[in-house]
Design a protein around this motif. Structure first.
Motif, PDB file in Angstrom:
ATOM      1  N   PRO A 271       5.005  -4.773   7.715  1.00 38.11           N
ATOM      2  CA  PRO A 271       5.359  -3.476   7.128  1.00 38.11           C
ATOM      3  C   PRO A 271       4.735  -3.298   5.749  1.00 38.11           C
ATOM      4  CG  PRO A 271       7.196  -5.004   6.958  1.00 38.11           C
ATOM      5  CD  PRO A 271       6.156  -5.679   7.828  1.00 38.11           C
ATOM      6  N   LYS A 272       4.428  -2.055   5.401  1.00 40.65           N
ATOM      7  CA  LYS A 272       3.854  -1.762   4.093  1.00 40.65           C
ATOM      8  C   LYS A 272       4.934  -1.832   3.019  1.00 40.65           C
ATOM      9  CE  LYS A 272       0.136   1.274   5.711  1.00 40.65           C
ATOM     10  NZ  LYS A 272      -0.469   2.627   5.598  1.00 40.65           N
ATOM     11  N   PRO A 273       4.556  -2.250   1.817  1.00 36.17           N
ATOM     12  CA  PRO A 273       5.540  -2.305   0.733  1.00 36.17           C
ATOM     13  C   PRO A 273       6.087  -0.912   0.413  1.00 36.17           C
ATOM     14  CG  PRO A 273       3.535  -3.507   0.163  1.00 36.17           C
ATOM     15  CD  PRO A 273       3.236  -2.743   1.409  1.00 36.17           C
ATOM     16  N   ALA A 274       7.306  -0.863  -0.090  1.00 34.64           N
ATOM     17  CA  ALA A 274       7.938   0.409  -0.440  1.00 34.64           C
ATOM     18  C   ALA A 274       7.148   1.108  -1.540  1.00 34.64           C
ATOM     19  CB  ALA A 274       9.371   0.160  -0.894  1.00 34.64           C
ATOM     20  N   LYS A 275       7.132   2.438  -1.472  1.00 32.14           N
ATOM     21  CA  LYS A 275       6.409   3.230  -2.462  1.00 32.14           C
ATOM     22  C   LYS A 275       7.039   4.617  -2.539  1.00 32.14           C
ATOM     23  CE  LYS A 275       1.731   4.898  -3.540  1.00 32.14           C
ATOM     24  NZ  LYS A 275       0.323   4.923  -3.078  1.00 32.14           N
ATOM     25  N   VAL A 276       7.288   5.093  -3.765  1.00 33.81           N
ATOM     26  CA  VAL A 276       7.844   6.428  -3.986  1.00 33.81           C
ATOM     27  C   VAL A 276       6.720   7.331  -4.476  1.00 33.81           C
ATOM     28  CG1 VAL A 276       9.530   7.800  -5.259  1.00 33.81           C
ATOM     29  CG2 VAL A 276      10.096   5.467  -4.548  1.00 33.81           C
ATOM     30  N   LYS A 277       6.591   8.496  -3.878  1.00 39.00           N
ATOM     31  CA  LYS A 277       5.533   9.428  -4.254  1.00 39.00           C
ATOM     32  C   LYS A 277       5.959  10.237  -5.473  1.00 39.00           C
ATOM     33  CE  LYS A 277       2.666  13.190  -2.457  1.00 39.00           C
ATOM     34  NZ  LYS A 277       2.399  14.076  -1.294  1.00 39.00           N
ATOM     35  N   HIS A 278       5.241  10.058  -6.582  1.00 37.05           N
ATOM     36  CA  HIS A 278       5.489  10.803  -7.821  1.00 37.05           C
ATOM     37  C   HIS A 278       4.252  11.650  -8.145  1.00 37.05           C
ATOM     38  CE1 HIS A 278       9.058   8.392  -8.730  1.00 37.05           C
ATOM     39  NE2 HIS A 278       8.339   7.307  -8.468  1.00 37.05           N
ATOM     40  N   ALA A 279       4.460  12.735  -8.885  1.00 33.17           N
ATOM     41  CA  ALA A 279       3.347  13.537  -9.386  1.00 33.17           C
ATOM     42  C   ALA A 279       2.778  12.857 -10.619  1.00 33.17           C
ATOM     43  CB  ALA A 279       3.816  14.953  -9.714  1.00 33.17           C
ATOM     44  N   GLU A 280       1.499  12.546 -10.591  1.00 35.97           N
ATOM     45  CA  GLU A 280       0.846  11.830 -11.686  1.00 35.97           C
ATOM     46  C   GLU A 280       0.295  12.818 -12.707  1.00 35.97           C
ATOM     47  OE1 GLU A 280      -2.877   8.675 -12.235  1.00 35.97           O
ATOM     48  OE2 GLU A 280      -2.105   9.163 -10.246  1.00 35.97           O
ATOM     49  N   PRO A 281       0.551  12.630 -14.016  1.00 37.10           N
ATOM     50  CA  PRO A 281      -0.019  13.531 -15.024  1.00 37.10           C
ATOM     51  C   PRO A 281      -1.539  13.547 -14.942  1.00 37.10           C
ATOM     52  CG  PRO A 281       0.873  11.538 -16.042  1.00 37.10           C
ATOM     53  CD  PRO A 281       1.329  11.540 -14.623  1.00 37.10           C
TER      54      PRO A 281
END
Length: 264
Positions: A25-35
Motif C-alpha cells: 500500500p502507498k503511504p498516507a498523504k493529505v492533499k493540501h493547496a501549495e502556495p
C-alpha cells in the motif's frame, strides 16, 4: 512437488484479487493547496519517486526600480515524506537613473521532511531547511571578484490543515543572512499564511498567500491573490499578483509559474 508449484502459479495469475492483496500500500498523504509564490520542496507527505519541474517569470515595481525575475527549479522525493529541491534564480533590474543589473542571483538548495500525516484530521506537519549561496556581482573595475557574496540560511516549520475544500497552511521560521565581505550576520523572520479553496474533483485552487517579513525591526506585508489551473493530469500553470499592505518600497508585482510533474 512440481505439480504443486505449477498449481500455485496458476492460482496467483488467475486470481487478480490475490495479486492486489499482495501489493504494497502507498503511504498516507493529505492533499493540501501549495502556495505558489513561496514554493515548498515537494508536496507535504510526498511519496518516493514523485518529482516536479518549475519554470517561472515575474516582474515587480518598486519606488526606485523595476525588477524582472526568472527561475528554474527541480524538486523530487528521494524517500517517502522527504523532498529535495534545487533552484537557480535570475534577476534583471533597472533603477530610475537607468542603471541595469543582470545576473544569476545564486544557487538555492532545500530539503523538507513531513513528520506527521494525519488523514483523519486532514493535517500535515513538516520541517525543512533552505540554503542559498549568493553569487557575487561581476565588476570589471575590480580584479579577483569573489564567486560568492554570502549565503542565506533558512530553517522552517510548516503546519497545514484542510477544512473540507478549504486548505490552510502556515510556513514560518528565521532567516540568517551572512555577508562574507562585511563579516556580518543579519537575522530576519518570515511568516507565510495561506488560505485556498480547492475545487472538488480537480487540482484547481484559488486563494490568498499572506507574505509577512520582519527585517531590521520593520514589518513588510504583501498580500498575494493567486490561482492554479491544472491543464492536464501532470501539467499546470500558476498565476500570482502582489498587493502591498505594509511596505516602504514595494508597489506591485506579478508572477506566473509553469508546473510539470513527470510520471516515472
Amino acid at each position: 512437488m512440481k505439480f504443486i508449484y505449477t498449481l500455485l502459479f496458476f492460482l496467483f495469475v488467475s486470481n487478480p484479487s490475490f495479486a492486489q492483496e499482495t501489493t504494497i500500500p502507498k503511504p498516507a498523504k493529505v492533499k493540501h493547496a501549495e502556495p505558489l509564490y513561496l514554493d515548498l520542496m515537494r508536496d507535504l507527505g510526498a511519496r518516493k519517486g514523485e518529482a516536479e519541474f518549475n519554470v517561472g517569470y515575474g516582474t515587480g515595481r518598486f519606488k526606485n526600480k523595476v525588477e524582472h525575475n526568472a527561475f528554474i527549479e527541480y524538486e523530487w522525493a528521494v524517500a517517502n515524506r522527504l523532498g529535495l529541491e534545487v533552484e537557480v534564480p535570475v534577476l534583471f533590474a533597472k533603477d530610475n537613473v537607468g542603471q541595469r543589473t543582470n545576473h544569476v542571483e545564486g544557487l538555492k538548495l532545500g530539503t523538507q521532511y513531513t513528520f506527521l500525516v494525519d488523514e483523519k484530521r486532514q493535517t500535515s506537519l513538516a520541517i525543512g531547511y533552505v540554503h542559498e549561496m549568493e553569487f557575487g556581482r561581476s565588476n570589471p573595475t575590480v580584479r579577483n571578484t569573489p564567486l560568492f557574496d554570502g549565503f542565506v540560511s533558512s530553517p522552517f516549520f510548516i503546519a497545514a490543515k484542510n477544512f473540507h475544500q478549504i486548505s490552510t497552511l502556515i510556513y514560518t521560521g528565521p532567516e540568517f543572512e551572512y555577508h562574507f565581505k562585511k563579516k556580518e550576520m543579519e537575522t530576519n523572520f518570515v511568516l507565510n499564511a495561506n488560505v485556498h479553496y480547492m475545487v472538488p474533483n480537480s487540482s484547481h485552487y484559488i486563494g490568498i498567500e499572506n507574505d509577512m517579513r520582519l527585517e531590521h525591526g520593520h514589518l513588510e506585508y504583501i498580500m498575494r491573490p493567486q490561482m492554479k489551473l491544472a491543464l492536464s493530469p501532470n501539467f499546470a500553470v500558476g498565476l500570482v499578483c502582489g498587493v502591498p499592505i505594509k511596505s516602504k518600497e514595494f508597489q506591485m508585482d506579478f508572477m506566473t509559474r509553469l508546473i510539470w510533474e513527470p510520471k516515472f
